[in-house]
Design an enzyme around this catalytic site. Structure first.
Site, PDB file in Angstrom:
ATOM      1  N   HIS A  10       6.279  -5.901  11.887  1.00 54.98           N
ATOM      2  CA  HIS A  10       7.659  -5.580  12.140  1.00 54.98           C
ATOM      3  C   HIS A  10       7.709  -6.128  13.520  1.00 54.98           C
ATOM      4  CE1 HIS A  10       7.351  -1.752   9.169  1.00 54.98           C
ATOM      5  NE2 HIS A  10       7.395  -2.806   8.699  1.00 54.98           N
ATOM      6  N   HIS A  70       4.421   5.775   6.808  1.00 57.41           N
ATOM      7  CA  HIS A  70       3.718   6.051   7.831  1.00 57.41           C
ATOM      8  C   HIS A  70       3.334   7.549   8.261  1.00 57.41           C
ATOM      9  CE1 HIS A  70       4.532   1.737   9.611  1.00 57.41           C
ATOM     10  NE2 HIS A  70       3.940   1.673   8.461  1.00 57.41           N
ATOM     11  N   THR A 114       3.620   0.956  19.095  1.00 58.97           N
ATOM     12  CA  THR A 114       2.838   1.672  17.993  1.00 58.97           C
ATOM     13  C   THR A 114       1.850   0.863  17.262  1.00 58.97           C
ATOM     14  OG1 THR A 114       4.757   0.890  16.607  1.00 58.97           O
ATOM     15  CG2 THR A 114       4.851   3.169  17.249  1.00 58.97           C
ATOM     16  N   GLU A 171       8.568   1.584   6.866  1.00 63.10           N
ATOM     17  CA  GLU A 171       8.103   2.844   7.783  1.00 63.10           C
ATOM     18  C   GLU A 171       8.034   4.290   7.185  1.00 63.10           C
ATOM     19  OE1 GLU A 171       7.487   2.774  11.049  1.00 63.10           O
ATOM     20  OE2 GLU A 171       7.755   0.847  11.475  1.00 63.10           O
ATOM     21  N   TRP A 204       0.796  -1.149   0.115  1.00 69.94           N
ATOM     22  CA  TRP A 204       0.126   0.098  -0.033  1.00 69.94           C
ATOM     23  C   TRP A 204       0.862   1.410   0.082  1.00 69.94           C
ATOM     24  CZ3 TRP A 204       0.523   3.650   3.845  1.00 69.94           C
ATOM     25  CH2 TRP A 204       0.835   3.263   5.139  1.00 69.94           C
ATOM     26  N   GLU A 229       6.388   9.306  13.848  1.00 73.08           N
ATOM     27  CA  GLU A 229       6.788   8.520  12.704  1.00 73.08           C
ATOM     28  C   GLU A 229       7.923   9.401  11.671  1.00 73.08           C
ATOM     29  OE1 GLU A 229       5.802   5.464  11.806  1.00 73.08           O
ATOM     30  OE2 GLU A 229       4.244   4.904  13.308  1.00 73.08           O
ATOM     31  N   GLU A 255       7.646  -1.499  18.492  1.00 77.17           N
ATOM     32  CA  GLU A 255       6.887  -1.825  17.470  1.00 77.17           C
ATOM     33  C   GLU A 255       5.381  -2.287  18.062  1.00 77.17           C
ATOM     34  OE1 GLU A 255       7.311  -1.256  14.383  1.00 77.17           O
ATOM     35  OE2 GLU A 255       9.383  -1.336  13.937  1.00 77.17           O
ATOM     36  N   ASP A 297       1.270  -2.841   9.651  1.00 76.09           N
ATOM     37  CA  ASP A 297       2.873  -2.756   9.271  1.00 76.09           C
ATOM     38  C   ASP A 297       3.482  -3.126  10.594  1.00 76.09           C
ATOM     39  OD1 ASP A 297       2.119  -2.269   6.552  1.00 76.09           O
ATOM     40  OD2 ASP A 297       3.390  -0.389   6.562  1.00 76.09           O
ATOM     41  N   GLU A 298       3.132  -2.368  11.538  1.00 70.27           N
ATOM     42  CA  GLU A 298       3.789  -2.382  12.936  1.00 70.27           C
ATOM     43  C   GLU A 298       3.799  -3.665  13.452  1.00 70.27           C
ATOM     44  OE1 GLU A 298       5.444   0.333  12.922  1.00 70.27           O
ATOM     45  OE2 GLU A 298       4.338   2.339  13.088  1.00 70.27           O
TER      46      GLU A 298
HETATM   47 FE   LIG Z   1       7.314   0.638  13.409  1.00 78.48          FE
HETATM   48 FE   LIG Z   2       5.720   3.245  11.970  1.00 76.95          FE
END
Ligand SMILES: [Fe+2]
Ligand SMILES: [Fe+2]
Length: 326
Positions: free
Chosen positions: A202, A116, A169, A113, A33, A76, A166, A198-199
């Site tokens: 990660h 974000h 977040t 990252e 994305w 971020e 991570e 995503d976080e």
């Molecule tokens: Fe992150």
């Molecule tokens: Fe992030």
């Protein structure tokens, strides 16, 4: 005794699997994305109309929500600090590694990252609710100040930090997503949810790295974990400041706002710690030296201790007037 003499050997052992880690925990760029997928398209005729709708929906969100969303965005946006910090870990050499191994991981993680802050700050700009200049000043200060998160250049301590961070977040973006939905803002909710996903990926990656290190170098990994828990994980936003450059208690005001609306709380801190202890099966790890045995017992007892403290914390009821909010 570990079969590996030191951290550099352990890290290069792990780096042999880097292609597999990148494939498992990061998304291919072409199909990933991008911020523009979720924002009004300025090349389209109905752009202004979409912005108008976005601004109307933004009116429904409460003051503390904006404080938190802006603070999250600034966090971020300080990505250059995190990338350079990770690149400076022992056993990472940007020049010699030629984009392989840990350098490959750090670059690819950074590239994900980077979307974000881009997405959130474009949203904030369009929302009409934010003093973008004040926010940019805070961002510039945060990057310019840099940070010291207590890890030194130790990869073991850094991976404890990133595993924790991570998850933190993930929780906060997940909560801003559900609050946005409750306030009738599915568009913003989708943005925060994408970031949260995503976080989580990660977090799984960094937790995996620590798991692997526990197999190869259990005593040193345990000592590093206990040391980071003793120092407490300081959020990158801990070093926030506002226009005029005063070193202030801005982080406390941001953190109070997050506690008030339940986006990130002291209880979450304890829950993350418990999750890491379970995930790494800390209590089952054997073959430790005496110091590491003690460290394991310290870590195992910590969540219960912090839980008792969390109950007693009082959060101020009134919001602080942030320069960021128009
Ligand atoms: Fe992150
Ligand atoms: Fe992030």
């Amino acid at each position: 005794m570990s079969q590996f003499a030191n951290r550099v050997e352990v890290m290069s052992e792990l780096a042999k699997n880097m292609d597999a880690y990148v494939q498992e925990y990061l998304n291919p760029i072409d199909s990933n994305w991008q911020p523009s997928d979720m924002l009004p398209d300025s090349t389209k005729e109905n752009f202004l109309n979409e912005v108008k709708l976005l601004q109307e929906a933004a009116q429904e969100l409460p003051y503390d929500y904006w404080a938190v969303l802006i603070g999250d965005t600034i966090t971020e946006e300080a990505l250059p600090t995190y990338e350079s910090w990770l690149m400076a870990m022992d056993s990472v050499n940007q020049v010699e590694d030629q984009g392989q191994g840990w350098v490959q991981w750090i670059r690819s993680w950074t590239a994900e990252e980077n979307r974000h802050g881009n997405l959130l700050s474009t949203y904030l700009y369009l929302s009409g609710k934010v003093d973008m200049r004040a926010m940019a000043v805070s961002t510039q200060y945060l990057i310019s100040d840099g940070f010291d998160i207590g890890t030194s250049s130790d990869p073991y301590r850094n991976f404890v930090y990133t595993s924790f961070q991570e998850m933190a977040t993930n929780i906060s973006h997940r909560r801003t997503a559900s609050l946005a939905k409750q306030h009738g803002n599915p568009q913003l909710s989708r943005m925060c949810a994408q970031i949260a996903a995503d976080e989580l990926r990660h977090a799984k990656a960094y937790r995996r790295f620590v798991s692997e290190i526990f197999k190869l170098d259990p005593s040193e990994m345990m000592l590093a974990f206990a040391d980071m828990m003793k120092k407490k994980i300081v959020m990158p936003a801990h070093f926030l400041r506002e226009i005029n450059g005063q070193k202030s208690s801005l982080f406390e005001h941001f953190s109070d706002a997050a506690q008030r609306i339940g986006v990130y709380t002291t209880q979450d801190y304890v829950t993350i710690m418990q999750g890491l202890i379970q995930d790494w099966e800390v209590e089952k790890i054997t073959g430790l030296n005496d110091a590491a045995e003690k460290a394991r017992d310290y870590v195992a007892a910590l969540p219960a201790r912090l839980e008792r403290l969390a109950d007693r914390i009082k959060i101020p009821e009134l919001s602080y007037p942030f320069t960021w909010i128009a």
